[in-house]
Design a protein around this motif. Structure first.
Motif, PDB file in Angstrom:
ATOM      1  N   ALA A   1      -3.499  23.325   9.039  1.00  0.00           N
ATOM      2  CA  ALA A   1      -4.309  24.385   9.635  1.00  0.00           C
ATOM      3  C   ALA A   1      -4.403  25.579   8.697  1.00  0.00           C
ATOM      4  O   ALA A   1      -3.438  25.911   7.995  1.00  0.00           O
ATOM      5  N   ALA A   2      -5.576  26.214   8.681  1.00  0.00           N
ATOM      6  CA  ALA A   2      -5.761  27.420   7.878  1.00  0.00           C
ATOM      7  C   ALA A   2      -4.965  28.564   8.478  1.00  0.00           C
ATOM      8  O   ALA A   2      -5.015  28.812   9.677  1.00  0.00           O
ATOM      9  N   ARG A   3      -4.225  29.250   7.633  1.00  0.00           N
ATOM     10  CA  ARG A   3      -3.411  30.381   8.067  1.00  0.00           C
ATOM     11  C   ARG A   3      -4.057  31.684   7.627  1.00  0.00           C
ATOM     12  O   ARG A   3      -4.832  31.709   6.680  1.00  0.00           O
TER      13      ARG A   3
ATOM     14  N   GLN B   1      -3.851  27.194   3.096  1.00  0.00           N
ATOM     15  CA  GLN B   1      -3.028  26.012   3.335  1.00  0.00           C
ATOM     16  C   GLN B   1      -1.836  26.034   2.366  1.00  0.00           C
ATOM     17  O   GLN B   1      -1.927  25.506   1.258  1.00  0.00           O
ATOM     18  N   PRO B   2      -0.735  26.647   2.745  1.00  0.00           N
ATOM     19  CA  PRO B   2       0.373  26.816   1.796  1.00  0.00           C
ATOM     20  C   PRO B   2       0.971  25.509   1.283  1.00  0.00           C
ATOM     21  O   PRO B   2       1.221  25.356   0.083  1.00  0.00           O
TER      22      PRO B   2
ATOM     23  N   PRO C   1      -0.896  19.966  12.297  1.00  0.00           N
ATOM     24  CA  PRO C   1      -1.544  21.027  11.527  1.00  0.00           C
ATOM     25  C   PRO C   1      -0.662  22.234  11.242  1.00  0.00           C
ATOM     26  O   PRO C   1      -0.830  22.901  10.217  1.00  0.00           O
ATOM     27  N   GLY C   2       0.288  22.534  12.130  1.00  0.00           N
ATOM     28  CA  GLY C   2       1.120  23.716  11.942  1.00  0.00           C
ATOM     29  C   GLY C   2       2.345  23.499  11.089  1.00  0.00           C
ATOM     30  O   GLY C   2       3.055  24.451  10.760  1.00  0.00           O
ATOM     31  N   SER C   3       2.604  22.254  10.697  1.00  0.00           N
ATOM     32  CA  SER C   3       3.816  21.938   9.941  1.00  0.00           C
ATOM     33  C   SER C   3       3.620  22.190   8.447  1.00  0.00           C
ATOM     34  O   SER C   3       2.513  22.068   7.912  1.00  0.00           O
ATOM     35  N   LEU C   4       4.712  22.532   7.759  1.00  0.00           N
ATOM     36  CA  LEU C   4       4.680  22.649   6.302  1.00  0.00           C
ATOM     37  C   LEU C   4       4.952  21.306   5.627  1.00  0.00           C
ATOM     38  O   LEU C   4       4.882  21.199   4.403  1.00  0.00           O
ATOM     39  N   ILE C   5       5.280  20.283   6.429  1.00  0.00           N
ATOM     40  CA  ILE C   5       5.416  18.918   5.898  1.00  0.00           C
ATOM     41  C   ILE C   5       4.064  18.243   6.059  1.00  0.00           C
ATOM     42  O   ILE C   5       3.655  17.887   7.169  1.00  0.00           O
TER      43      ILE C   5
END
Length: 246
Positions: free
Chosen positions: A26-28, A34-35, A215-219
């Motif tokens: 997800a775009a932050r 997208q980190p 979408p919210g995960s960094l994995i």
């Protein structure tokens, strides 16, 4: 990378239009949309600089090939791999049209090198023939990218063109090994192929709407795709530098 960060900070890439938004994350808010998918591209920078460092130290100098006998070839390929990093970061950090174009161009550059270098060694081309092939492949890929046709598995004609020339390079490397009988460490070619096939499987399994997508995960599976592709590029380099005279 400095130019990339400056362009992001100054918003030179233009407005975000959800380019690359299909890759689950997800775009932050903030400059980096997208980190995980952005920072994972540093794997390409590490891979390219590792190649250059090893060549500068003469690690493979005992093998006689274009990489060890020509600074230009070693630098050229290393730079192309490094450029995959900020090229892909431009899309995932900004989700802009310009970022997407830079992402695809960086992919085309590496595919064009791999296919042209494989054909050069098979057909015993001169350097000018290599460069003609290299440029024609990039032009073809850019043209294919303008068609915007939806395709199964690869989803986009630009991706299909990129994959096509990776397949061409794999075929000619097999011909180099088993028809031309070039002496090289073939296992690195198989490692590279296995890495990119695994990366492609993960790429397809982690798209928007897939069961693995969070979408919210960094994995993120797409981040794994970047890291596996960087590993594939390094293995390809190791195959190139292993070539030697009988």
């Amino acid at each position: 990378l400095s130019f990339f960060f400056l362009a992001v900070f100054q918003a030179w890439f233009g407005p975000a239009t959800d380019v690359g938004g299909a890759f689950c994350e997800a775009a932050r808010p903030g400059m980096i949309k997208q980190p995980a998918n952005t920072w994972s591209n540093l794997a390409f920078v590490v891979a390219g600089l590792t190649m250059a460092w090893q060549m500068s130290k003469g690690v493979f100098a005992h093998n006689k090939n274009k990489f060890t006998q020509s600074n230009f070839t070693a630098i050229f390929f290393s730079v192309l791999v490094v450029l995959l990093g900020p090229g892909s970061m431009a899309m995932h950090a900004t989700e802009t049209q310009i970022g997407g174009s830079l992402d695809m161009l960086s992919m085309y550059l590496v595919a064009a090198f791999a296919a042209s270098y494989a054909m050069q060694r098979f057909f015993e081309w001169q350097n000018w023939q290599f460069f003609v092939s290299f440029l024609l492949i990039i032009i073809f890929c850019e043209w294919a990218g303008t068609l915007h046709m939806r395709l199964p598995l690869v989803h986009y004609t630009g991706n299909a063109a990129f994959g096509l020339f990776l397949i061409v390079s794999a075929i000619f490397e097999l011909l180099n090994g088993y028809v031309r009988h070039l002496s090289m460490d073939k296992k690195y070619g198989y490692f590279s192929l296995a890495s990119i096939i695994l990366a492609f499987i993960i790429w397809n399994m982690w798209l928007d709407g897939s069961p693995l997508c969070n979408p919210g995960s960094l994995i993120q599976g797409h981040a794994m795709w970047h890291m596996l592709d960087a590993l594939a590029a390094y293995f390809l380099f190791r195959m190139y530098v292993s070539e030697h005279a009988e």
